[in-house]
Write a protein that holds these residues in place. Sequence first.
Motif, PDB file in Angstrom:
ATOM      1  N   ARG A 181      32.797  -4.545 -22.201  1.00  0.00           N
ATOM      2  CA  ARG A 181      32.982  -5.499 -21.105  1.00  0.00           C
ATOM      3  C   ARG A 181      33.936  -6.629 -21.520  1.00  0.00           C
ATOM      4  O   ARG A 181      34.816  -7.021 -20.754  1.00  0.00           O
ATOM      5  CB  ARG A 181      31.605  -6.068 -20.708  1.00  0.00           C
ATOM      6  CG  ARG A 181      31.645  -7.122 -19.629  1.00  0.00           C
ATOM      7  CD  ARG A 181      31.966  -6.530 -18.260  1.00  0.00           C
ATOM      8  NE  ARG A 181      32.091  -7.553 -17.242  1.00  0.00           N
ATOM      9  CZ  ARG A 181      33.153  -7.707 -16.449  1.00  0.00           C
ATOM     10  NH1 ARG A 181      34.181  -6.884 -16.560  1.00  0.00           N
ATOM     11  NH2 ARG A 181      33.187  -8.654 -15.539  1.00  0.00           N
TER      12      ARG A 181
ATOM     13  N   ARG B 197      28.097   5.031 -28.123  1.00  0.00           N
ATOM     14  CA  ARG B 197      27.814   3.639 -27.785  1.00  0.00           C
ATOM     15  C   ARG B 197      28.326   2.658 -28.844  1.00  0.00           C
ATOM     16  O   ARG B 197      28.648   1.527 -28.535  1.00  0.00           O
ATOM     17  CB  ARG B 197      26.294   3.439 -27.640  1.00  0.00           C
ATOM     18  CG  ARG B 197      25.682   4.254 -26.510  1.00  0.00           C
ATOM     19  CD  ARG B 197      24.227   3.886 -26.339  1.00  0.00           C
ATOM     20  NE  ARG B 197      23.516   4.834 -25.485  1.00  0.00           N
ATOM     21  CZ  ARG B 197      22.271   4.662 -25.078  1.00  0.00           C
ATOM     22  NH1 ARG B 197      21.596   3.578 -25.454  1.00  0.00           N
ATOM     23  NH2 ARG B 197      21.672   5.552 -24.309  1.00  0.00           N
TER      24      ARG B 197
ATOM     25  N   PHE C  66      29.844   2.861 -21.333  1.00  0.00           N
ATOM     26  CA  PHE C  66      29.458   1.744 -22.191  1.00  0.00           C
ATOM     27  C   PHE C  66      29.862   2.002 -23.630  1.00  0.00           C
ATOM     28  O   PHE C  66      29.849   3.118 -24.121  1.00  0.00           O
ATOM     29  CB  PHE C  66      27.923   1.549 -22.153  1.00  0.00           C
ATOM     30  CG  PHE C  66      27.425   0.533 -23.150  1.00  0.00           C
ATOM     31  CD1 PHE C  66      27.481  -0.832 -22.873  1.00  0.00           C
ATOM     32  CD2 PHE C  66      26.934   0.930 -24.393  1.00  0.00           C
ATOM     33  CE1 PHE C  66      27.051  -1.774 -23.804  1.00  0.00           C
ATOM     34  CE2 PHE C  66      26.501  -0.009 -25.337  1.00  0.00           C
ATOM     35  CZ  PHE C  66      26.564  -1.361 -25.031  1.00  0.00           C
TER      36      PHE C  66
END
Lengths: 232, 965
Positions: free
Chosen positions: B865, B658, B860
């Motif tokens: 993003r 992550r 993720f």
Amino acid sequence: MSLSIHHHAERSPIYELHGNAALTLLGERLFVAGSQSDSEQLQCCALIDLSNLPRVGFRGTDSATYLQREGYQLPDAPNRAVVQASGESLLRLSQTEYFLLGSLHDGGARIASEEASWHYDEGQANYLLPRQDSHAWFALTGAYLPKLFAKVCGVDLRAEAFSVDAVVQTSVARVNAIVVNAGIADLPIFHLLCDRASAHYLWGALLDAMEEFDGKPAGIGSLLDSATSAAG
Amino acid sequence: MNRLPAPMGLLIDRNKPLTFSFDGTTCQGFAGDTIASALAADSRWLLSRSFKYHRPRGPLTMAGQDANTLVQLPDEPNVLADEHQLQAGLNVTPQNVNGTLEKDRDAHLGKFSKFMPVGFYYRAFYKPKGMWKRWEPLIRKKAGLGVLNLTFEPTYHDKAYLFCDLAVIGSGPAGLSAALYAANAGAKVLLIEQNPLLGGSLTYARFSLNANAAMGLREELVGAVRDHANIHILDSAICNAWFADNYLPVIQGNRMYKVRAKQCIVASGSFDQPVIFRNNDLPGVMLTSAAQRLMRLYAVKPGQRAVVLTGNDDGYLAALDLHEQGVEVAAVVDMRERVDTAGLAAAVQAKGIPCHAGHTVYEAIARKNARHIASVDVRRITGQGKVADSSTRIDCDLLCMSAGYMPVYQLLCQAGGSLRYADEHAAFSIQNLPKILRIAGSVNGRHDLQRVLADGQRAAAEALADLGLESTRVEGADKDDSKVNFPWPIFAHPQGKEFVDFDEDLQIKDIVNATRHGYRDVQLVKRFSTVGMGPSQGRHSALPTARLVADATGRSVSDTGVTTARPPFSAEKLAHVAGRAFDPYRQTAMHRRHVELGAKLMPAGVWQRPAFYGKAEDREACMQAEAHHVREKVGLIDVSTLGGLDVRGPDAAELLERMYTFGFKKLPVGRTRYALMTAEDGVVIDDGVACRLGEQHFYVSATTSGVDRVYRSMLKWNAQWRLNVDIANVSAAFAAVNLAGPLSRQVLEKVCTDVDLSSEGFPYLGVREGSVAGVPVRLMRVGFVGELGYEIHVPARFGEHLWDALMDAGKAQDIRPFGVETQRLLRLEKGHVIISQDTDGMSHPTELDMGWAIGRKKPFFVGKRTIEILESQPLKRKLVGFTLPKGSAKPLEGHLVLKGPDISGNVTSCEYSETVGAIIGMAYAGADQATPGMQIPIRVEGGEIVQATVVKLPFYDPESQRQEL
């Protein structure tokens, strides 16, 4: 034949600052021996390098159980220390983090062994922290300690606010540090644990701050004597 | 000598005479004297010349509260002569004089005051354009106050904390009373006194007809305080500010104490206030309290024939003091119509001293030489600021004046207190203080001695209650009914020279005119006129200014208020603020070896690192030689400053998954992978190498400067994610070296026998645990410099031993150390970026051509993003490699890349590479300038434009064969 640091793989981060001071072996490790006048100096204001004395940390939700199983008596709250019967100090830094300081009596042998024998058990949340390598260790002694620390630290370390076995995690001369009140009998002692890489800087800053109290570096001889007589 | 007999002279030691010089003349004083008191004892009343008009000035307050006593010492300008302790051999000179103090050639400037109104130079010397530059040096020279000794050797100043239950500021009767009361109840009290003698007003003021009462009370209280185990006294110490939570900077000598007090009582007293009339600044005119200080503290007879001008009863007591010390008191001039205390006027008159009620001094008249008062013009007051035409002239060489008192409000306003003016008392009171701060004594409007003492106890009792210490509630003493302030002690004269602000030479008309210019607010009046901006900081000008502004603008004094009182309370040296500087630095375990080998050290954050080994002037040659050695043989660099994080626990891989852009879940134990970190905005913030030492154990490196941020970021994110993982910052716990070069394996094999070092057994990007020279190590095969190499990490205690062992083992291979600057050249040849040198606050992976380091299939990672959004947009700039021929002007980091008239980027790294035989570098350029073979214009030193050629990275060993040997 005199002892030489160069025959020992383990070295204090500030060994060069001790100049030509006589060395002594405590267990397998080298320390500044000290002189006859050190006992008076200790009562007044002294700075002692204990960086070669073993220490280790443990952190995790299973650390308390682990340490109890190893025979240690735990502080009942964070920022407290408990001196073990064999002389080690066990500091509790948070709910789940502990810091073990080796004893002068055995040259830190028990703690060194603790570190060497630890193996990561994937089923246990108990992680060893290499405190001997991450932190330098200085002992400061004498009646002027609160005044001395008031020059380099923003925490109230007067006797009424910082009792024996109390621990503070703070900044000393702008270096992160752990300070433990380890006073014995009639000798005030603070242990100071700081970033090892900053030890050279902090040693100088402390000596500068000690100057007005006639503070000087000392060896471990008198400190060991004091610890021995305090232990009875 | 103008000395009085004992018991006058509390501060001086008559057995210790001191010789010093003032303005070239030898003078005598005693230990305990100030410069000003010693000069006064020598009947030298002229101390300085005023700021603007060079008017003669003498002692005004004898308390370090005005600019009249500013003098020059050899190493220090602007020393307050009425505060600075006399020392033997002191060489004191006047300052701001043109010629001599006695005969100042600029003394005539006062005659032109009509042409020099407030702010005249702002308006007069700005036209025509550019003229200010010519005028400014002249004006500054005229406005100069003292001379700096630029060869002055700095002195040692430091700081220290002080902790207490209760800080009492001021050791006057209220402060002493409060300190004793609190200490008796068990509180640890810190008593802070500005003067060397405890007692405040008890040291000089009389308080009652009984001449010895105040002195006796002082001795009793001070004795009790000094003997009290719970009271720590700081005398000759000034509390210069109040900060939140009773954080008090207190200066004593060369030390600034940072006092942390649970409770605080300010018993700072009040400032004696001048009367404003013509020539109220003449030497010989002083505050009544100054004359009393001269007598009681220094045994100096302040004059031979005195007039006392007063607005309250205290003037009568001062007249008695003067009379008893052999000063002929020619008159008491009382601005009021009657005395408050019964019998006081009679007692004075019984000494043969005439009293003039309802009168004022309208003008002080100077001697022929204009340097001392000769007489006063006394007139009946007929209305607010108005006097009768008929006058009485009284000869005198001393005029004591007091219009009343102004509370010492400065610290209290800093604490948020507000001033309220009560017309009925013509005085300010202070309200809205924080609960941990109390006031007592005359600062709280109590002036009668018994009320002052009771008020101290009341404040202490309240503080004790808040400290949780037992106390009996003490009722506060009522405020005095008597008025201590005369409501309008301001008497304008047609010929002016009635000084409102002595520091800045401001007269009544200067303040009134400011309001006529439209500056109605007292803050604006201050800024326009500079009233209150001098060394006395409005101690004597704030109240008359407020009254004048209120009157001129048709408002009340409450509406007008006074100007803001900001810290510091009194002048403090920058040395006090700086203190003893703490500048931490960090050294690696191998630092001593670098010094022994002649390293040129450079700072890397707080670390001290070797840039290269050799003299600074040989930088280029040293770097090229070291780089050549690494390419051809073997080199050793200390990389201990690299960050190191031990990530352990069942979720260790998940955390890295992550936190970093790459995937780590499938990374086998014994392997490493490049780890690139982005922030939520997609910007690259750090990189390193993640080494899998066990299924649940990763050792992750980070950049020297970025590791703390990475560590904090991991802790912050995991506070949300609650993954079962332990994150330990072990940066300082590991010393590390990079053994690099084609011969590195040969060297390592000599000291490492428990790890298979063959290329098959320990391939590129592998990680192993073993031992080197008998100490435990973590070994990584990484290729930052593009050669076969090993990063070797050991517990820090063994760092120097490791260095020694490798240098010894490598002798046969001609091993040599290399520094950080050399490493930067080597990695540049390989096209490796350095985060924060080749990246900035906007750099995202695509700009850096690092799309390969992103795990696209991961659901993720922090920044994912944003990176996807950025990748969907047209690329605006790109980091490119460029070359320039040897001998071309070399661009420096930060030089601009141009596209036509626009800036399209900047150079991030650039060096000459002997290996490549050209100047090589990296730079941001427009996306349409980034194709290899294109030319990019770079503006270098001096504005020259060089045309660099964009090339494909890396510059060296494009197939990366050397690092994978």
